[in-house]
Write an enzyme that holds these catalytic residues in place. Structure first.
Site, short mmCIF file in Angstrom:
data_model
loop_
_atom_site.label_atom_id
_atom_site.label_comp_id
_atom_site.label_asym_id
_atom_site.label_seq_id
_atom_site.Cartn_x
_atom_site.Cartn_y
_atom_site.Cartn_z
N HIS A 68 19.38 1.93 -37.23
CA HIS A 68 18.27 2.42 -36.40
C HIS A 68 18.22 3.95 -36.36
O HIS A 68 17.58 4.52 -35.47
CB HIS A 68 18.38 1.88 -34.97
CG HIS A 68 18.11 0.41 -34.85
ND1 HIS A 68 16.85 -0.12 -35.00
CD2 HIS A 68 18.94 -0.64 -34.60
CE1 HIS A 68 16.91 -1.44 -34.84
NE2 HIS A 68 18.17 -1.78 -34.61
N HIS A 153 29.30 0.62 -39.67
CA HIS A 153 28.16 -0.03 -39.03
C HIS A 153 27.71 -1.15 -39.95
O HIS A 153 27.01 -0.93 -40.94
CB HIS A 153 27.04 0.99 -38.81
CG HIS A 153 26.03 0.55 -37.80
ND1 HIS A 153 26.28 0.62 -36.45
CD2 HIS A 153 24.81 0.00 -37.94
CE1 HIS A 153 25.23 0.16 -35.79
NE2 HIS A 153 24.32 -0.23 -36.68
N HIS A 180 27.40 -5.52 -31.35
CA HIS A 180 27.34 -5.37 -29.89
C HIS A 180 28.25 -6.32 -29.12
O HIS A 180 28.16 -6.39 -27.89
CB HIS A 180 25.90 -5.55 -29.38
CG HIS A 180 24.95 -4.48 -29.84
ND1 HIS A 180 23.73 -4.24 -29.23
CD2 HIS A 180 25.04 -3.57 -30.84
CE1 HIS A 180 23.12 -3.25 -29.84
NE2 HIS A 180 23.88 -2.83 -30.83
#
Length: 273
Positions: A68, A153, A180
């Site tokens: 993102h 990531h 998450h």
């Protein structure tokens, strides 16, 4: 050295938890370096300059990103003038910003922070393993850098674990972000690198990955277009990993999960208390 890595900040609850609690934790535990993933900090999508400045002012030494990275278009511009904001190092050549930086800490130590993105079930980028190898070869542990932190990531746990073992003995910490959900596999690998498959998030855990439950559930049930996803607005929890390194080698000697806030069983590095 005492290192703290915090997982993805999701919206205002995550930002508030970091801003309110991090200054006290830095002082309480005499932290040398704090790195936080901030790619969901602006309403769950990307990061703005104002939010980045807030997080750095709260005590972060560096902020990492991920898939993102460019959701807030202003990031394409301000990342060039903010050396402590890192996007994945394996973006194609010519992408704005940097994927690694040698950070001078308040304790006088130097920490190489590397942000890299996986390729399994993610956007097709350059080889993450080769990209990280190049950065480490240019700035080796215990020769140039006092510690090295690698934020992977990535979606696939297998890719994160492979990266951890590939770098074992050459970096201080390999930690996963993106999913998450904090994993229970924090440990020191065979050759001295601390590892955790996912640091979890800084956000409201009464949610679906930090986002409001209702729209997330509706999308699974109906499979039709709907409103934009919004972060859940309850109290945020800090989630991450604490690492203590050997001053001579820069490798890890102790590691602990960090979870402070509601909904999850709390955990913190008791060896620092």
């Amino acid at each position: 050295m005492r290192l703290l890595f915090l997982g993805d900040i999701v919206g205002r609850p995550g930002r508030n938890a970091v801003i309110e609690r991090l200054p006290g934790l830095r002082e309480r535990w005499k932290l040398d370096c704090v790195v936080i993933n901030g790619e969901n900090a602006a309403g769950g999508f990307g990061i703005t300059e104002a939010i980045c400045d807030e997080v750095l002012s709260a005590g972060a030494d560096a902020v990492t990103l991920g898939n993102h990275s460019w959701d807030q278009r202003e990031t394409l511009v301000f990342i060039e003038r903010q050396p402590r904001l890192l996007r994945p190092v394996n973006f194609p050549a010519g992408t704005p910003g940097r994927g690694a930086n040698l950070i001078d800490t308040v304790s006088g130590k130097r920490v190489l922070v590397i942000n890299v993105m996986g390729r399994l079930y993610m956007d097709a980028l350059d080889d993450p393993f080769a990209a990280v190898d190049r950065e480490i070869e240019a700035c080796p542990l215990a020769q140039v850098a006092d510690a090295i932190i690698v934020d992977v990531h990535a979606e696939a746990t297998s890719e994160k674990e492979a990266m951890g073992h590939h770098l074992d003995g050459r970096v201080s910490l390999v930690v996963g972000t993106h999913t998450h959900v904090p994993t229970a596999d924090h440990r020191v690998l065979a050759h001295g690198t601390a590892y955790m498959s996912d640091a979890g998030m800084c956000g409201d855990y009464d949610s679906v990955l930090g986002m409001q439950k209702e729209e997330s559930i509706r999308r699974f049930l109906q499979k039709t277009p709907g409103p934009r996803m919004e972060p859940a607005l309850g109290e945020g929890t800090l989630s991450g990993i604490a690492v203590e390194t050997d001053d001579r080698t820069g490798l890890a000697v102790r590691v602990a999960a960090l979870r402070l806030g509601p909904h999850l069983e709390e955990s913190w590095p008791r060896f620092w208390d």
